[in-house]
Design a protein around this motif. Structure first.
Motif, PDB file in Angstrom:
ATOM      1  N   ALA A   8       1.212  -1.007   0.236  1.00  0.00           N
ATOM      2  CA  ALA A   8       0.113   0.163  -0.617  1.00  0.00           C
ATOM      3  C   ALA A   8       0.652   1.325   0.011  1.00  0.00           C
ATOM      4  CB  ALA A   8      -0.255   0.370   1.578  1.00  0.00           C
ATOM      5  N   PHE A   9       1.893   1.256   0.881  1.00  0.00           N
ATOM      6  CA  PHE A   9       2.525   2.610   1.136  1.00  0.00           C
ATOM      7  C   PHE A   9       3.648   2.781  -0.944  1.00  0.00           C
ATOM      8  CE2 PHE A   9       7.748   3.953   1.469  1.00  0.00           C
ATOM      9  CZ  PHE A   9       7.157   4.927   1.904  1.00  0.00           C
ATOM     10  N   LEU A  10       3.929   1.737  -1.081  1.00  0.00           N
ATOM     11  CA  LEU A  10       4.948   1.506  -2.283  1.00  0.00           C
ATOM     12  C   LEU A  10       3.610   2.116  -3.629  1.00  0.00           C
ATOM     13  CD1 LEU A  10       7.180  -1.562  -1.911  1.00  0.00           C
ATOM     14  CD2 LEU A  10       7.900   1.760  -2.036  1.00  0.00           C
ATOM     15  N   ILE A  11       2.405   1.792  -3.277  1.00  0.00           N
ATOM     16  CA  ILE A  11       1.807   2.378  -4.517  1.00  0.00           C
ATOM     17  C   ILE A  11       1.124   3.307  -3.694  1.00  0.00           C
ATOM     18  CG2 ILE A  11      -0.874   1.979  -5.703  1.00  0.00           C
ATOM     19  CD1 ILE A  11      -0.677  -1.034  -5.087  1.00  0.00           C
ATOM     20  N   LEU A  25       8.990  -3.189  -6.798  1.00  0.00           N
ATOM     21  CA  LEU A  25       7.235  -3.198  -6.522  1.00  0.00           C
ATOM     22  C   LEU A  25       6.998  -3.745  -7.297  1.00  0.00           C
ATOM     23  CD1 LEU A  25       4.279  -2.015  -5.924  1.00  0.00           C
ATOM     24  CD2 LEU A  25       4.407  -0.386  -8.037  1.00  0.00           C
ATOM     25  N   ILE A  26       7.400  -4.061  -8.175  1.00  0.00           N
ATOM     26  CA  ILE A  26       7.379  -5.801  -8.912  1.00  0.00           C
ATOM     27  C   ILE A  26       7.662  -7.059  -8.088  1.00  0.00           C
ATOM     28  CG2 ILE A  26       8.372  -7.734 -11.260  1.00  0.00           C
ATOM     29  CD1 ILE A  26       8.675  -5.130 -12.582  1.00  0.00           C
ATOM     30  N   ASP A  27       9.096  -7.473  -7.558  1.00  0.00           N
ATOM     31  CA  ASP A  27       8.913  -8.138  -6.502  1.00  0.00           C
ATOM     32  C   ASP A  27       8.108  -8.200  -5.529  1.00  0.00           C
ATOM     33  OD1 ASP A  27      11.300  -9.235  -7.591  1.00  0.00           O
ATOM     34  OD2 ASP A  27      12.677  -8.347  -6.780  1.00  0.00           O
ATOM     35  N   LEU A  28       7.041  -6.869  -4.822  1.00  0.00           N
ATOM     36  CA  LEU A  28       6.617  -7.627  -3.688  1.00  0.00           C
ATOM     37  C   LEU A  28       5.258  -7.786  -4.568  1.00  0.00           C
ATOM     38  CD1 LEU A  28       7.151  -3.623  -2.225  1.00  0.00           C
ATOM     39  CD2 LEU A  28       6.833  -6.521  -0.553  1.00  0.00           C
ATOM     40  N   VAL A  29       4.953  -7.340  -5.427  1.00  0.00           N
ATOM     41  CA  VAL A  29       3.652  -7.943  -6.736  1.00  0.00           C
ATOM     42  C   VAL A  29       3.778  -9.370  -6.462  1.00  0.00           C
ATOM     43  CG1 VAL A  29       1.651  -7.733  -7.946  1.00  0.00           C
ATOM     44  CG2 VAL A  29       3.183  -5.730  -6.886  1.00  0.00           C
ATOM     45  N   LYS A  30       4.324 -10.046  -6.852  1.00  0.00           N
ATOM     46  CA  LYS A  30       4.697 -11.066  -6.935  1.00  0.00           C
ATOM     47  C   LYS A  30       4.698 -11.567  -6.000  1.00  0.00           C
ATOM     48  CE  LYS A  30       8.048 -11.551 -11.331  1.00  0.00           C
ATOM     49  NZ  LYS A  30       9.505 -11.899 -12.012  1.00  0.00           N
ATOM     50  N   SER A  31       5.300 -11.183  -5.029  1.00  0.00           N
ATOM     51  CA  SER A  31       5.294 -12.021  -3.458  1.00  0.00           C
ATOM     52  C   SER A  31       3.604 -12.044  -2.930  1.00  0.00           C
ATOM     53  CB  SER A  31       6.367 -11.204  -2.541  1.00  0.00           C
ATOM     54  OG  SER A  31       6.015  -9.952  -2.263  1.00  0.00           O
ATOM     55  N   GLU A  32       2.947 -11.420  -3.221  1.00  0.00           N
ATOM     56  CA  GLU A  32       1.486 -11.395  -2.702  1.00  0.00           C
ATOM     57  C   GLU A  32       0.675 -12.758  -3.147  1.00  0.00           C
ATOM     58  OE1 GLU A  32      -1.013  -9.627   0.065  1.00  0.00           O
ATOM     59  OE2 GLU A  32       1.289  -9.147  -0.564  1.00  0.00           O
ATOM     60  N   ASN A  33       1.121 -13.266  -4.407  1.00  0.00           N
ATOM     61  CA  ASN A  33       0.227 -13.840  -4.763  1.00  0.00           C
ATOM     62  C   ASN A  33       1.133 -14.596  -5.842  1.00  0.00           C
ATOM     63  OD1 ASN A  33      -1.182 -12.856  -7.078  1.00  0.00           O
ATOM     64  ND2 ASN A  33      -2.520 -11.835  -5.575  1.00  0.00           N
ATOM     65  N   TYR A  74      16.504 -15.481 -24.651  1.00  0.00           N
ATOM     66  CA  TYR A  74      15.702 -16.915 -23.865  1.00  0.00           C
ATOM     67  C   TYR A  74      15.282 -15.967 -23.240  1.00  0.00           C
ATOM     68  CZ  TYR A  74      16.681 -20.618 -27.147  1.00  0.00           C
ATOM     69  OH  TYR A  74      17.465 -21.946 -28.310  1.00  0.00           O
ATOM     70  N   ASN A  75      15.941 -15.344 -22.867  1.00  0.00           N
ATOM     71  CA  ASN A  75      15.116 -14.496 -21.558  1.00  0.00           C
ATOM     72  C   ASN A  75      14.495 -12.900 -21.284  1.00  0.00           C
ATOM     73  OD1 ASN A  75      16.842 -15.231 -19.677  1.00  0.00           O
ATOM     74  ND2 ASN A  75      18.813 -14.645 -19.703  1.00  0.00           N
ATOM     75  N   CYS A  76      14.150 -12.464 -20.857  1.00  0.00           N
ATOM     76  CA  CYS A  76      13.014 -11.719 -20.844  1.00  0.00           C
ATOM     77  C   CYS A  76      12.817 -10.324 -19.901  1.00  0.00           C
ATOM     78  CB  CYS A  76      11.482 -11.786 -21.085  1.00  0.00           C
ATOM     79  SG  CYS A  76      10.896 -12.697 -20.386  1.00  0.00           S
ATOM     80  N   ASP A  77      12.428  -9.246 -20.221  1.00  0.00           N
ATOM     81  CA  ASP A  77      13.134  -7.416 -19.874  1.00  0.00           C
ATOM     82  C   ASP A  77      10.637  -7.912 -18.880  1.00  0.00           C
ATOM     83  OD1 ASP A  77      15.557  -7.250 -20.070  1.00  0.00           O
ATOM     84  OD2 ASP A  77      14.565  -6.833 -21.448  1.00  0.00           O
ATOM     85  N   GLU A  78      11.056  -7.487 -17.204  1.00  0.00           N
ATOM     86  CA  GLU A  78       9.748  -7.031 -17.198  1.00  0.00           C
ATOM     87  C   GLU A  78       9.395  -6.355 -16.520  1.00  0.00           C
ATOM     88  OE1 GLU A  78       8.699 -11.468 -14.008  1.00  0.00           O
ATOM     89  OE2 GLU A  78       9.850  -9.889 -14.015  1.00  0.00           O
ATOM     90  N   TYR A  79       7.894  -5.345 -16.982  1.00  0.00           N
ATOM     91  CA  TYR A  79       7.562  -3.623 -16.291  1.00  0.00           C
ATOM     92  C   TYR A  79       6.310  -4.504 -16.354  1.00  0.00           C
ATOM     93  CZ  TYR A  79      11.816  -2.756 -19.615  1.00  0.00           C
ATOM     94  OH  TYR A  79      12.709  -2.154 -20.314  1.00  0.00           O
ATOM     95  N   ILE A  80       6.104  -3.909 -14.940  1.00  0.00           N
ATOM     96  CA  ILE A  80       4.735  -3.449 -14.130  1.00  0.00           C
ATOM     97  C   ILE A  80       3.619  -2.308 -14.752  1.00  0.00           C
ATOM     98  CG2 ILE A  80       5.686  -2.551 -12.021  1.00  0.00           C
ATOM     99  CD1 ILE A  80       3.847  -4.583 -10.808  1.00  0.00           C
ATOM    100  N   TYR A  81       2.485  -2.599 -15.262  1.00  0.00           N
ATOM    101  CA  TYR A  81       1.504  -1.982 -15.065  1.00  0.00           C
ATOM    102  C   TYR A  81       0.105  -1.797 -14.426  1.00  0.00           C
ATOM    103  CZ  TYR A  81       3.835  -1.888 -19.789  1.00  0.00           C
ATOM    104  OH  TYR A  81       4.223  -1.074 -21.079  1.00  0.00           O
ATOM    105  N   GLN A  82      -0.075  -1.197 -13.530  1.00  0.00           N
ATOM    106  CA  GLN A  82      -1.639  -0.614 -12.869  1.00  0.00           C
ATOM    107  C   GLN A  82      -2.453  -0.675 -13.329  1.00  0.00           C
ATOM    108  OE1 GLN A  82      -1.917   1.348  -9.874  1.00  0.00           O
ATOM    109  NE2 GLN A  82      -3.753   1.111  -9.157  1.00  0.00           N
ATOM    110  N   VAL A  83      -3.245  -1.841 -13.687  1.00  0.00           N
ATOM    111  CA  VAL A  83      -4.319  -1.797 -14.934  1.00  0.00           C
ATOM    112  C   VAL A  83      -5.402  -1.440 -14.243  1.00  0.00           C
ATOM    113  CG1 VAL A  83      -2.801  -2.761 -16.798  1.00  0.00           C
ATOM    114  CG2 VAL A  83      -4.118  -4.655 -15.051  1.00  0.00           C
ATOM    115  N   GLY A  84      -6.777  -2.058 -14.973  1.00  0.00           N
ATOM    116  CA  GLY A  84      -7.892  -1.763 -14.594  1.00  0.00           C
ATOM    117  C   GLY A  84      -8.679  -2.802 -14.529  1.00  0.00           C
TER     118      GLY A  84
END
Length: 121
Positions: A8-11, A25-33, A74-84
């Motif tokens: 919540a604080f990070l958001i 933020l990516i790490d925290l969101v992933k750790s949630e579920n 074979y690797n990829c780069d991750e990006y996070i979006y807050q979506v609807g």
């Protein structure tokens, strides 16, 4: 509970002053579920998109973590979006025809929310 408060604080920090990094933020969101992942084997640019629902004090926040393929790797780069709230459903329907078109239509319009996405020319 502590992890939920940190998210919540990070958001709020991202929306106000962007105090933390996108990777944190990516790490925290992933750790949630675990999220729900849609793989794109035949896409030239998108390897996968994983959608997460994070609940903070009875309010839902929706995120998409997009893994963009790297050239000659074979690797990829991750990006996070807050979506609807309906983004996951809409993307899940359209990504079978074209993951790229589904990304541009349903996820990319949210690129300015967190400002954790790549800039496309």
């Amino acid at each position: 509970m502590r992890k939920t408060l940190l998210i919540a604080f990070l958001i709020s920090a991202f929306m106000n002053v962007k105090a933390q990094t996108c990777e944190e933020l990516i790490d925290l969101v992933k750790s949630e579920n675990n999220g729900t992942t849609y793989r794109s084997y035949d896409s030239e640019a998108i390897s996968s998109v994983t959608f997460y629902n994070v609940f903070i004090e009875y309010k839902a926040y929706y995120f998409a973590i997009v893994c963009f393929k790297r050239k000659y790797s074979y690797n990829c780069d991750e990006y996070i979006y807050q979506v609807g709230s309906n983004t996951k459903l809409n993307y899940s329907i359209d990504h079978y025809d074209s993951a790229g078109k589904a990304f541009w239509k349903h996820i990319e319009p949210y690129s300015d929310v967190l400002r954790c996405s790549p800039k496309f020319d």
